[in-house]
Design a protein around this motif. Structure first.
Motif, mmCIF file in Angstrom:
data_model
loop_
_atom_site.group_PDB
_atom_site.id
_atom_site.type_symbol
_atom_site.label_atom_id
_atom_site.label_comp_id
_atom_site.label_asym_id
_atom_site.label_seq_id
_atom_site.Cartn_x
_atom_site.Cartn_y
_atom_site.Cartn_z
ATOM 1 N N GLN A 93 0.830 -1.208 0.000
ATOM 2 C CA GLN A 93 0.000 0.000 0.000
ATOM 3 C C GLN A 93 0.865 1.259 0.000
ATOM 4 O O GLN A 93 0.586 2.223 -0.723
ATOM 5 C CB GLN A 93 -0.923 -0.006 1.220
ATOM 6 C CG GLN A 93 -1.903 1.154 1.269
ATOM 7 C CD GLN A 93 -3.295 0.719 1.674
ATOM 8 O OE1 GLN A 93 -3.805 -0.297 1.200
ATOM 9 N NE2 GLN A 93 -3.940 1.467 2.529
ATOM 10 N N ASN A 94 1.934 1.249 0.789
ATOM 11 C CA ASN A 94 2.790 2.425 0.904
ATOM 12 C C ASN A 94 3.588 2.688 -0.362
ATOM 13 O O ASN A 94 3.676 3.829 -0.831
ATOM 14 C CB ASN A 94 3.767 2.247 2.070
ATOM 15 C CG ASN A 94 3.100 2.330 3.424
ATOM 16 O OD1 ASN A 94 1.920 2.637 3.535
ATOM 17 N ND2 ASN A 94 3.857 2.039 4.462
ATOM 18 N N ASP A 95 4.213 1.632 -0.883
ATOM 19 C CA ASP A 95 5.200 1.799 -1.949
ATOM 20 C C ASP A 95 4.626 1.695 -3.356
ATOM 21 O O ASP A 95 5.242 2.170 -4.310
ATOM 22 C CB ASP A 95 6.308 0.740 -1.816
ATOM 23 C CG ASP A 95 7.049 0.824 -0.501
ATOM 24 O OD1 ASP A 95 6.868 1.811 0.228
ATOM 25 O OD2 ASP A 95 7.818 -0.108 -0.198
ATOM 26 N N ILE A 96 3.457 1.053 -3.486
ATOM 27 C CA ILE A 96 2.970 0.742 -4.843
ATOM 28 C C ILE A 96 1.610 1.378 -5.119
ATOM 29 O O ILE A 96 1.504 2.291 -5.925
ATOM 30 C CB ILE A 96 2.922 -0.784 -5.054
ATOM 31 C CG1 ILE A 96 4.327 -1.386 -4.839
ATOM 32 C CG2 ILE A 96 2.417 -1.115 -6.456
ATOM 33 C CD1 ILE A 96 4.381 -2.896 -4.901
ATOM 34 N N THR A 97 0.570 0.911 -4.468
ATOM 35 C CA THR A 97 -0.775 1.356 -4.853
ATOM 36 C C THR A 97 -0.994 2.841 -4.601
ATOM 37 O O THR A 97 -1.613 3.532 -5.417
ATOM 38 C CB THR A 97 -1.863 0.532 -4.141
ATOM 39 O OG1 THR A 97 -1.650 0.581 -2.727
ATOM 40 C CG2 THR A 97 -1.825 -0.920 -4.599
ATOM 41 N N ALA A 98 -0.494 3.340 -3.465
ATOM 42 C CA ALA A 98 -0.650 4.777 -3.205
ATOM 43 C C ALA A 98 0.057 5.600 -4.266
ATOM 44 O O ALA A 98 -0.428 6.662 -4.684
ATOM 45 C CB ALA A 98 -0.111 5.118 -1.817
ATOM 46 N N GLU A 99 1.213 5.111 -4.719
ATOM 47 C CA GLU A 99 1.976 5.828 -5.745
ATOM 48 C C GLU A 99 1.199 5.923 -7.049
ATOM 49 O O GLU A 99 1.239 6.951 -7.735
ATOM 50 C CB GLU A 99 3.319 5.134 -5.985
ATOM 51 C CG GLU A 99 4.355 5.426 -4.923
ATOM 52 C CD GLU A 99 4.727 6.904 -4.899
ATOM 53 O OE1 GLU A 99 5.094 7.462 -5.948
ATOM 54 O OE2 GLU A 99 4.617 7.507 -3.810
ATOM 55 N N TYR A 100 0.505 4.867 -7.419
ATOM 56 C CA TYR A 100 -0.292 4.894 -8.647
ATOM 57 C C TYR A 100 -1.395 5.943 -8.554
ATOM 58 O O TYR A 100 -1.643 6.683 -9.512
ATOM 59 C CB TYR A 100 -0.903 3.514 -8.914
ATOM 60 C CG TYR A 100 0.038 2.549 -9.582
ATOM 61 C CD1 TYR A 100 0.210 2.548 -10.966
ATOM 62 C CD2 TYR A 100 0.775 1.634 -8.850
ATOM 63 C CE1 TYR A 100 1.075 1.665 -11.581
ATOM 64 C CE2 TYR A 100 1.650 0.746 -9.459
ATOM 65 C CZ TYR A 100 1.799 0.775 -10.823
ATOM 66 O OH TYR A 100 2.673 -0.100 -11.432
ATOM 67 N N LEU A 101 -2.052 5.992 -7.405
ATOM 68 C CA LEU A 101 -3.140 6.957 -7.254
ATOM 69 C C LEU A 101 -2.623 8.387 -7.241
ATOM 70 O O LEU A 101 -3.210 9.284 -7.845
ATOM 71 C CB LEU A 101 -3.926 6.657 -5.986
ATOM 72 C CG LEU A 101 -4.959 5.533 -6.147
ATOM 73 C CD1 LEU A 101 -5.293 4.895 -4.818
ATOM 74 C CD2 LEU A 101 -6.209 6.049 -6.822
ATOM 75 N N VAL A 102 -1.509 8.619 -6.553
ATOM 76 C CA VAL A 102 -0.938 9.964 -6.516
ATOM 77 C C VAL A 102 -0.485 10.402 -7.904
ATOM 78 O O VAL A 102 -0.716 11.538 -8.324
ATOM 79 C CB VAL A 102 0.240 10.023 -5.525
ATOM 80 C CG1 VAL A 102 1.002 11.338 -5.654
ATOM 81 C CG2 VAL A 102 -0.258 9.857 -4.094
ATOM 82 N N ALA A 103 0.164 9.492 -8.624
ATOM 83 C CA ALA A 103 0.756 9.845 -9.920
ATOM 84 C C ALA A 103 -0.274 9.971 -11.034
ATOM 85 O O ALA A 103 -0.151 10.839 -11.905
ATOM 86 C CB ALA A 103 1.815 8.820 -10.305
ATOM 87 N N TYR A 104 -1.299 9.124 -11.023
ATOM 88 C CA TYR A 104 -2.185 9.041 -12.189
ATOM 89 C C TYR A 104 -3.658 9.269 -11.876
ATOM 90 O O TYR A 104 -4.475 9.395 -12.794
ATOM 91 C CB TYR A 104 -2.034 7.662 -12.857
ATOM 92 C CG TYR A 104 -0.598 7.283 -13.098
ATOM 93 C CD1 TYR A 104 0.213 8.060 -13.926
ATOM 94 C CD2 TYR A 104 -0.026 6.176 -12.478
ATOM 95 C CE1 TYR A 104 1.540 7.727 -14.135
ATOM 96 C CE2 TYR A 104 1.307 5.836 -12.672
ATOM 97 C CZ TYR A 104 2.079 6.623 -13.511
ATOM 98 O OH TYR A 104 3.389 6.294 -13.709
ATOM 99 N N GLY A 105 -4.027 9.320 -10.608
ATOM 100 C CA GLY A 105 -5.433 9.445 -10.255
ATOM 101 C C GLY A 105 -6.014 10.816 -10.549
ATOM 102 O O GLY A 105 -5.309 11.828 -10.520
ATOM 103 N N SER A 106 -7.309 10.838 -10.832
ATOM 104 C CA SER A 106 -8.019 12.111 -10.962
ATOM 105 C C SER A 106 -8.163 12.718 -9.579
ATOM 106 O O SER A 106 -7.982 12.052 -8.557
ATOM 107 C CB SER A 106 -9.395 11.888 -11.587
ATOM 108 O OG SER A 106 -10.216 11.128 -10.699
#
Length: 380
Positions: A93-106
């Motif tokens: 959650q810390n290193d992967i999924t949160a990064e995707y949401l921060v980088a690409y999420g609306s």
């Protein structure tokens, strides 16, 4: 305790944060570790406790409830968790999924999910691997077909970390199968969506407290707005985030390897054979001396890689090299340390047994060692 006195990448704030993480894990993780291993899943209450302690998604920007810290704080958590011998999925959650949401999420997606992830109320997973597609992400067969203002997902995933606990899954799917990798998208699927189902909690060799699952999508309808980033850009996004994912695995490898080494020094000092300590035999000292030298090199390289990543400079080949070298070292250390334990090393009551079992998958997930060599080799 993990010795960080000679580390070069961390400042006083990182060290103070590490102290708090250690205190928290001593209270909320260590007493429950054996039970979680037996039940095959970490209690959800641990996630919310992590949220209250501020150790979920520390580098998420403050406007979404995060602390806005650098990746060094993630590294602290990764190291301490691995040193304790825990496979709790908070690092994903810390290193992967949160990064995707921060980088690409609306903006809507970020405000919907990130605060809940930080509180530990929303547990996440990322569904890449399929029964017929592991390291080769271009070979995925799960589809997300447009139907009006919805996607309809069909397919299956396997070996998904946090699969049983997950409230939100980032699904890698083909939105335009004819385009191959260029037709891949990332689709957000809430666990209560009709058509989504969890399979069994998979029975693994190690990392037993990490719930690892099969996931199924059968005419699973989600709004078009659940696309993470742009449609058909999923493969590009995956490749862009892999250096951090692989660095995180390398960090965990070093934490676990150091714990195995420390346990073995202590064990061989106390264990007697032929009237003297096992550590007093030249072979034991030489084996441990070689491992200590390699660990010293490993920590120095890891500090370099973490610093380079914080500066935004760690590239795909460097991330692959870090994962390759540190996980291979981890296995070398684990195997040698178990051997020095003798028959005791094969007994589950000794920490080395769990550390050894848990280490084996490190050379597989996040891209196998063989794929890491391919990634590096293509840059030659």
């Amino acid at each position: 305790m993990l010795d960080t006195s000679r580390r070069t990448v961390f400042d006083a704030s990182h060290h103070a944060f590490r102290d708090e993480v250690r205190k928290f894990f001593a209270k909320e993780l260590t007493p429950h570790l054996d039970r979680w291993e037996e039940q095959g899943i970490v209690d959800r209450s641990f996630w919310t406790a992590c949220g209250r302690a501020g150790i979920l998604c520390p580098n998420v920007p403050e406007q979404y409830g995060g602390l806005g810290l650098d990746f060094g704080y993630n590294a602290v958590i990764d190291e301490e968790l691995a040193y304790l011998g825990s496979s709790a999925g908070i690092t994903l959650q810390n290193d992967i999924t949160a990064e995707y949401l921060v980088a690409y999420g609306s903006e809507e997606q970020k405000r919907k999910y990130l605060p809940a992830m930080i509180r530990g109320e929303c547990i996440t997973a990322i569904a890449m691997t399929e029964p017929g597609a592991g390291s080769d992400l271009q070979g995925i067969r799960t589809t997300a077909r447009r139907d009006g203002n919805h996607y309809v997902l069909n397919g299956s995933k396997t070996y998904i970390t946090n699969g049983q606990n997950a409230d939100l899954i980032i699904v890698v799917a083909k939105t335009d199968p004819e385009k191959g990798a260029k037709g891949t998208s990332l689709i957000l699927v809430d666990a209560d969506t009709p058509g989504f189902a969890r399979g069994r909690n998979l029975d693994k060799i190690g990392q037993n407290s990490a719930d690892t699952s099969e996931l199924f999508f059968e005419d699973c309808r989600v709004p078009i707005t659940n696309c993470l980033g742009e449609e058909n850009k999923g493969f590009v996004y995956l490749m862009s985030q892999l250096p951090q994912e692989r660095l995180g695995i390398a960090i965990s490898a070093m934490g676990a390897a150091q714990r195995a080494f420390d346990e073995t020094v202590a064990f061989t000092r106390e264990r007697k054979a032929f009237g003297k300590s096992v550590l007093d035999f030249q072979n034991t000292r030489f084996v441990l001396a070689d491992l200590r030298a390699k660990l010293q090199v490993g920590w120095a390289h890891l500090d370099w890689a973490i610093k380079r990543h914080i500066e935004g400079k760690l590239d795909a080949a460097e991330g692959a090299a870090a994962k390759l070298w540190h996980t291979e070292l981890q296995w070398e250390v684990m195997d040698a340390c178990l051997q020095l334990h003798g028959g005791a090393g094969y007994m589950n009551e000794y920490p080395i047994a769990r550390l050894w079992r848990d280490a084996r998958v490190q050379r597989i997930y996040g891209g196998t060692s063989e794929i890491m060599r391919e990634v590096i080799g293509r840059t030659l």
